[in-house]
Design a protein around this motif. Sequence first.
Motif, PDB file in Angstrom:
ATOM      1  N   THR A  35      -2.261   5.611   6.949  1.00 31.62           N
ATOM      2  CA  THR A  35      -2.218   5.474   5.456  1.00 31.62           C
ATOM      3  C   THR A  35      -3.682   5.767   5.039  1.00 31.62           C
ATOM      4  O   THR A  35      -4.608   4.850   5.354  1.00 31.62           O
ATOM      5  CB  THR A  35      -1.685   4.009   4.927  1.00 31.62           C
ATOM      6  OG1 THR A  35      -0.456   3.935   5.619  1.00 31.62           O
ATOM      7  CG2 THR A  35      -1.461   4.085   3.448  1.00 31.62           C
ATOM      8  N   THR A  36      -3.837   6.637   4.003  1.00 37.49           N
ATOM      9  CA  THR A  36      -5.140   6.973   3.656  1.00 37.49           C
ATOM     10  C   THR A  36      -5.198   6.327   2.132  1.00 37.49           C
ATOM     11  O   THR A  36      -6.388   6.334   1.664  1.00 37.49           O
ATOM     12  CB  THR A  36      -5.632   8.355   3.561  1.00 37.49           C
ATOM     13  OG1 THR A  36      -4.415   9.016   2.742  1.00 37.49           O
ATOM     14  CG2 THR A  36      -5.499   8.786   4.994  1.00 37.49           C
ATOM     15  N   SER A  37      -4.312   6.260   1.396  1.00 35.74           N
ATOM     16  CA  SER A  37      -4.263   5.618   0.029  1.00 35.74           C
ATOM     17  C   SER A  37      -4.571   4.087   0.081  1.00 35.74           C
ATOM     18  O   SER A  37      -4.235   3.133   0.778  1.00 35.74           O
ATOM     19  CB  SER A  37      -2.812   5.719  -0.553  1.00 35.74           C
ATOM     20  OG  SER A  37      -2.690   5.526  -1.755  1.00 35.74           O
ATOM     21  N   ASP A  38      -5.509   3.842  -1.009  1.00 38.22           N
ATOM     22  CA  ASP A  38      -5.678   2.445  -1.362  1.00 38.22           C
ATOM     23  C   ASP A  38      -4.995   1.978  -2.374  1.00 38.22           C
ATOM     24  O   ASP A  38      -5.085   0.834  -3.122  1.00 38.22           O
ATOM     25  CB  ASP A  38      -7.125   2.151  -1.608  1.00 38.22           C
ATOM     26  CG  ASP A  38      -8.038   2.380  -0.398  1.00 38.22           C
ATOM     27  OD1 ASP A  38      -7.582   2.051   0.716  1.00 38.22           O
ATOM     28  OD2 ASP A  38      -9.217   2.751  -0.722  1.00 38.22           O
ATOM     29  N   GLU A  39      -4.001   2.826  -3.021  1.00 35.80           N
ATOM     30  CA  GLU A  39      -3.190   2.550  -4.256  1.00 35.80           C
ATOM     31  C   GLU A  39      -2.037   1.423  -3.857  1.00 35.80           C
ATOM     32  O   GLU A  39      -1.574   1.628  -2.648  1.00 35.80           O
ATOM     33  CB  GLU A  39      -2.582   3.730  -4.761  1.00 35.80           C
ATOM     34  CG  GLU A  39      -1.783   3.765  -6.145  1.00 35.80           C
ATOM     35  CD  GLU A  39      -1.088   4.832  -6.396  1.00 35.80           C
ATOM     36  OE1 GLU A  39      -0.380   4.664  -7.434  1.00 35.80           O
ATOM     37  OE2 GLU A  39      -1.437   5.821  -5.959  1.00 35.80           O
TER      38      GLU A  39
ATOM     39  N   VAL B  26       0.750  -1.196  -0.093  1.00 43.14           N
ATOM     40  CA  VAL B  26       0.190   0.042   0.064  1.00 43.14           C
ATOM     41  C   VAL B  26       0.665   1.071  -0.012  1.00 43.14           C
ATOM     42  O   VAL B  26       1.859   1.237   0.944  1.00 43.14           O
ATOM     43  CB  VAL B  26      -1.042  -0.037   1.285  1.00 43.14           C
ATOM     44  CG1 VAL B  26      -1.750   1.307   1.374  1.00 43.14           C
ATOM     45  CG2 VAL B  26      -1.832  -1.288   1.214  1.00 43.14           C
ATOM     46  N   ARG B  27       0.570   1.924  -1.053  1.00 36.74           N
ATOM     47  CA  ARG B  27       1.526   3.273  -0.842  1.00 36.74           C
ATOM     48  C   ARG B  27       1.469   3.900   0.263  1.00 36.74           C
ATOM     49  O   ARG B  27       0.645   4.436   0.877  1.00 36.74           O
ATOM     50  CB  ARG B  27       1.120   4.037  -2.168  1.00 36.74           C
ATOM     51  CG  ARG B  27       1.924   5.219  -2.409  1.00 36.74           C
ATOM     52  CD  ARG B  27       1.668   6.036  -3.775  1.00 36.74           C
ATOM     53  NE  ARG B  27       1.587   5.108  -4.913  1.00 36.74           N
ATOM     54  CZ  ARG B  27       2.730   5.216  -5.721  1.00 36.74           C
ATOM     55  NH1 ARG B  27       4.134   5.785  -5.234  1.00 36.74           N
ATOM     56  NH2 ARG B  27       2.643   4.504  -6.751  1.00 36.74           N
ATOM     57  N   GLY B  28       2.845   4.322   0.855  1.00 33.35           N
ATOM     58  CA  GLY B  28       2.851   5.186   1.895  1.00 33.35           C
ATOM     59  C   GLY B  28       2.700   4.288   3.332  1.00 33.35           C
ATOM     60  O   GLY B  28       2.723   4.946   4.566  1.00 33.35           O
ATOM     61  N   SER B  29       2.407   2.954   3.026  1.00 31.90           N
ATOM     62  CA  SER B  29       2.247   2.173   4.255  1.00 31.90           C
ATOM     63  C   SER B  29       3.628   2.072   5.075  1.00 31.90           C
ATOM     64  O   SER B  29       4.836   1.766   4.745  1.00 31.90           O
ATOM     65  CB  SER B  29       1.873   0.991   3.966  1.00 31.90           C
ATOM     66  OG  SER B  29       2.050  -0.098   5.108  1.00 31.90           O
ATOM     67  N   PRO B  30       3.746   2.299   6.479  1.00 26.64           N
ATOM     68  CA  PRO B  30       4.789   2.348   7.183  1.00 26.64           C
ATOM     69  C   PRO B  30       5.225   0.720   7.552  1.00 26.64           C
ATOM     70  O   PRO B  30       6.499   0.780   8.158  1.00 26.64           O
ATOM     71  CB  PRO B  30       4.255   2.943   8.649  1.00 26.64           C
ATOM     72  CG  PRO B  30       2.780   2.750   8.798  1.00 26.64           C
ATOM     73  CD  PRO B  30       2.210   2.715   7.204  1.00 26.64           C
ATOM     74  N   THR B  31       4.302   0.045   7.359  1.00 23.74           N
ATOM     75  CA  THR B  31       4.813  -1.373   7.598  1.00 23.74           C
ATOM     76  C   THR B  31       4.957  -2.349   6.268  1.00 23.74           C
ATOM     77  O   THR B  31       4.834  -3.510   6.321  1.00 23.74           O
ATOM     78  CB  THR B  31       3.701  -2.062   8.447  1.00 23.74           C
ATOM     79  OG1 THR B  31       2.581  -2.171   8.109  1.00 23.74           O
ATOM     80  CG2 THR B  31       3.891  -1.502   9.790  1.00 23.74           C
ATOM     81  N   ASN B  32       4.764  -1.871   5.119  1.00 18.96           N
ATOM     82  CA  ASN B  32       4.893  -2.504   3.671  1.00 18.96           C
ATOM     83  C   ASN B  32       3.762  -3.318   3.848  1.00 18.96           C
ATOM     84  O   ASN B  32       3.717  -4.633   3.067  1.00 18.96           O
ATOM     85  CB  ASN B  32       6.095  -3.023   3.633  1.00 18.96           C
ATOM     86  CG  ASN B  32       7.475  -2.219   3.748  1.00 18.96           C
ATOM     87  OD1 ASN B  32       7.320  -1.288   3.288  1.00 18.96           O
ATOM     88  ND2 ASN B  32       8.456  -2.883   4.420  1.00 18.96           N
ATOM     89  N   ALA B  33       2.575  -2.950   4.218  1.00 28.12           N
ATOM     90  CA  ALA B  33       1.204  -3.896   3.966  1.00 28.12           C
ATOM     91  C   ALA B  33       0.821  -4.217   2.748  1.00 28.12           C
ATOM     92  O   ALA B  33       1.013  -3.352   1.815  1.00 28.12           O
ATOM     93  CB  ALA B  33       0.036  -2.965   4.741  1.00 28.12           C
ATOM     94  N   ALA B  34       0.521  -5.410   2.475  1.00 28.61           N
ATOM     95  CA  ALA B  34       0.079  -5.847   1.215  1.00 28.61           C
ATOM     96  C   ALA B  34      -1.174  -5.229   0.674  1.00 28.61           C
ATOM     97  O   ALA B  34      -1.305  -5.337  -0.539  1.00 28.61           O
ATOM     98  CB  ALA B  34       0.281  -7.388   1.045  1.00 28.61           C
ATOM     99  N   SER B  35      -1.983  -4.969   1.493  1.00 29.51           N
ATOM    100  CA  SER B  35      -3.305  -4.430   1.176  1.00 29.51           C
ATOM    101  C   SER B  35      -3.855  -3.650   2.238  1.00 29.51           C
ATOM    102  O   SER B  35      -3.302  -3.765   3.431  1.00 29.51           O
ATOM    103  CB  SER B  35      -4.385  -5.707   0.972  1.00 29.51           C
ATOM    104  OG  SER B  35      -4.523  -6.517   1.904  1.00 29.51           O
TER     105      SER B  35
END
Length: 337
Positions: free
Chosen positions: A81-85, A62-71
């Motif tokens: 994180t507010t982006s769904d991109e 997820v763009r901007g995720s501080p933990t490199n979340a996959a979704s």
Amino acid sequence: MRPTKQPFPFSAIVGQEAMKQAMILTAVDPGIGGVLVFGDRGTGKSTAVRALAGLLPPIAVVRGSPTNAASPDEEAEWAETTSDEIAEVPTPVIDLPLGATEDRVVGALDIERALTRGEKAFEPGLLARANRGYLYIDEVNLLEDHIVDLLLDVAQSGENVIEREGLSIRHDARFVLVGSGNPEEGELRPQLLDRFGLSVEVRSPSDIEERIEVIRRRAGFEADKSQFLNKWRAEDAKIRDAILSARSVLADVQTPDDTLRDCAQLCVTLGSDGLRGELTLLRTAKAMAAFEGASVVTRDHLRAVAPMALSHRLRRDPLDDAGSVTRVQRTVDDVLA
């Protein structure tokens, strides 16, 4: 966005076969538990970590995720994180410096936000950034014991939990822990050694032609990176394809009862404490079988990985100065004759 710095090609690293093999097997199955690399300075330890991560395909985050979340569904509740991109980024390799504080490693209260807004918010640490990648510690034997304990606990559980200053935070922290060091500068405690999945020793090459080849390849990389990367791209692609193929079939690799018996007999004969030795040996042999395209774990796979899976779990024998790798190899020859 700044261009990503290209690491040295993994396939272009000269020699150090045991280290490269251990790195590849943890890429096939990160659950093996990380790699401890002991040896001389300047033998390509950090180069190998970055090269392997650079060889692997990018991860979707997820763009901007501080933990490199996959979704977005996997994003931590505290993250803003507010982006769904979804974007593709290189597999992260995070360095943990020796002087790092516990707050910097696990995360802490965001002081600036607390002072300016009067809100309690979490500032993620190095463990958050390393999620789904590699955490590299040079001179791990010089790291403070409580930091090493913390790292190994998180690496084992795959989750970082912080409770302080009224905050109760948790997030995924699944990474391959790679530690390196020089044994002459200090040793790790046995219980910490045992928590690393694999252990390998590296030495400076003594063969003149091999040393010349190391110099030649490094000079070629620094002189013209694009040309050098193009030259080794196909070889790196072969390794990457083999890793991805091994990941896809890993769950289907069979482990017969005879193989389980061999694992147990090896560890009993060597006198390793607990059952972590057997479990790691079996898991590593299974990854090796998958990487080689085999459907069943055999004694050949056990022979190949036993030194890296068991040598750091042995009790010291003051009457045997042959070295732990030699002791493991000797026992393997006897038990698996």
